[in-house]
Structure formats: C-alpha cells, structure tokens
Design a protein around this motif. Structure first.
Motif, PDB file in Angstrom:
ATOM      1  N   VAL A   1       0.859  -1.184   0.000  1.00 23.04           N
ATOM      2  CA  VAL A   1       0.000   0.000   0.000  1.00 23.04           C
ATOM      3  C   VAL A   1       0.899   1.239   0.000  1.00 23.04           C
ATOM      4  N   ASN A   2       0.486   2.271  -0.747  1.00 24.67           N
ATOM      5  CA  ASN A   2       1.324   3.462  -0.822  1.00 24.67           C
ATOM      6  C   ASN A   2       1.194   4.302   0.452  1.00 24.67           C
ATOM      7  N   TRP A   3       1.910   5.424   0.492  1.00 29.98           N
ATOM      8  CA  TRP A   3       2.003   6.162   1.743  1.00 29.98           C
ATOM      9  C   TRP A   3       0.684   6.801   2.176  1.00 29.98           C
TER      10      TRP A   3
ATOM     11  N   TYR B   1      -1.445  -6.254  -5.298  1.00 26.08           N
ATOM     12  CA  TYR B   1      -1.549  -7.577  -4.709  1.00 26.08           C
ATOM     13  C   TYR B   1      -0.885  -8.627  -5.595  1.00 26.08           C
ATOM     14  N   ALA B   2      -0.427  -9.673  -4.958  1.00 23.91           N
ATOM     15  CA  ALA B   2      -0.011 -10.852  -5.700  1.00 23.91           C
ATOM     16  C   ALA B   2      -1.263 -11.507  -6.270  1.00 23.91           C
ATOM     17  N   ASP B   3      -1.139 -12.111  -7.448  1.00 24.43           N
ATOM     18  CA  ASP B   3      -2.299 -12.745  -8.077  1.00 24.43           C
ATOM     19  C   ASP B   3      -2.906 -13.819  -7.177  1.00 24.43           C
TER      20      ASP B   3
ATOM     21  N   THR C   1      -7.051  -8.059   1.761  1.00 21.86           N
ATOM     22  CA  THR C   1      -7.164  -6.611   1.638  1.00 21.86           C
ATOM     23  C   THR C   1      -6.139  -5.942   2.540  1.00 21.86           C
ATOM     24  N   ILE C   2      -5.293  -5.109   1.933  1.00 21.32           N
ATOM     25  CA  ILE C   2      -4.294  -4.359   2.695  1.00 21.32           C
ATOM     26  C   ILE C   2      -4.821  -2.949   2.920  1.00 21.32           C
TER      27      ILE C   2
ATOM     28  N   LEU D   1      -3.639  -6.345   7.218  1.00 20.91           N
ATOM     29  CA  LEU D   1      -3.883  -7.287   6.138  1.00 20.91           C
ATOM     30  C   LEU D   1      -5.053  -8.168   6.555  1.00 20.91           C
ATOM     31  N   GLN D   2      -6.204  -7.913   5.956  1.00 19.18           N
ATOM     32  CA  GLN D   2      -7.375  -8.741   6.197  1.00 19.18           C
ATOM     33  C   GLN D   2      -7.323  -9.919   5.243  1.00 19.18           C
ATOM     34  N   MET D   3      -7.298 -11.108   5.787  1.00 19.48           N
ATOM     35  CA  MET D   3      -7.170 -12.322   4.974  1.00 19.48           C
ATOM     36  C   MET D   3      -8.436 -13.147   5.117  1.00 19.48           C
ATOM     37  N   ASN D   4      -9.176 -13.282   4.028  1.00 18.71           N
ATOM     38  CA  ASN D   4     -10.409 -14.063   4.002  1.00 18.71           C
ATOM     39  C   ASN D   4     -10.240 -15.278   3.089  1.00 18.71           C
ATOM     40  N   SER D   5     -11.140 -16.218   3.227  1.00 20.52           N
ATOM     41  CA  SER D   5     -11.111 -17.422   2.391  1.00 20.52           C
ATOM     42  C   SER D   5      -9.720 -18.052   2.374  1.00 20.52           C
ATOM     43  N   LEU D   6      -9.165 -18.207   3.532  1.00 16.24           N
ATOM     44  CA  LEU D   6      -7.801 -18.727   3.628  1.00 16.24           C
ATOM     45  C   LEU D   6      -7.724 -20.160   3.127  1.00 16.24           C
TER      46      LEU D   6
END
Length: 123
Positions: free
Chosen positions: A50-52, A59-61, A68-69, A80-85
């Motif tokens: 994420v920029n400043w 994101y990486a593919d 979501t960052i 870093l919200q990580m869903n559907s891990l």
C-alpha cells in the motif's frame, strides 16, 4: 526502527485472520508499506503493498480478491485482512517499510523488516 507484526494464528480453510503491523511514524509516514510471506522450503514472496497515503494498493495474483491491505493516510499501522484462507497461505508473514512512497512488489524496494508472524491454515 521497530516493526511489530501481530495477528497470526491457526485457522481452518475458509477462515479469516487479520494481521497488523505497527511501525514508528518517523520511519513510515511518507513511505509505502508491504507484506511478504515465506513458506517452509520456499523463498520469501510478495503478498501486498500500500502506498504512503493508503490510496493505492497492489496484490499478488494468488491473494487478489481474498486479501485486503489497508492503512490510514500516512499512518504508521498497516493491516492485512485475509479471508477465504487456503492451506497454501500457510507461511510466516513479514511486514516491511518501503524505500519510497509508492506501493511496490520488489523485495529490494524495502528497507525495514519486522519479525514474522506465523499463519497456519489447515484443510
């Protein structure tokens, strides 16, 4: 310089986790920030940046649409919200402060690194 990552843990596939990274404002407010991860036996890989200002992200593919960052404008804390891990997301996750203000994927574009936080996803 201190970067403190937290929020890792163990979840089942399909679950969610939220990682946080707190940096000193002096070293991060005008710089982009990013997340990388390293699985056992593999090289460290880019996850998201994420920029400043918090207004531009990359994101990486492999995580696009699931992770979501975010950060507040010039904020020193990044999330870093990580869903559907998925089990393939299992790794040690590292946060980093970039050399510049724009979000970047390149490992060499980062100058400060935090300690990692373990994320384990079971099937």
């Amino acid at each position: 310089v201190q970067l403190q990552a937290s929020g890792g843990g163990s979840v089942q596939a399909g679950g969610s986790l939220r990682l946080s990274c707190a940096a000193s404002a002096r070293t991060s407010s005008n710089n982009a920030m990013g997340w990388f991860r390293q699985a056992p036996g593999k090289e460290r890989e880019f996850v998201a940046a994420v920029n400043w200002t918090g207004g531009s992200t990359v994101y990486a593919d492999s995580v696009k649409g699931r992770f979501t960052i975010s950060r507040a404008y010039a904020g020193s804390t990044m999330y870093l919200q990580m869903n559907s891990l998925e089990p393939e997301d299992t790794a040690v996750y590292y946060c980093a402060v970039a050399r510049g203000s724009g979000a970047t994927r390149g490992f060499s574009g980062y100058k400060y690194w935090g300690q990692g936080t373990q994320v384990t996803v079971s099937s």
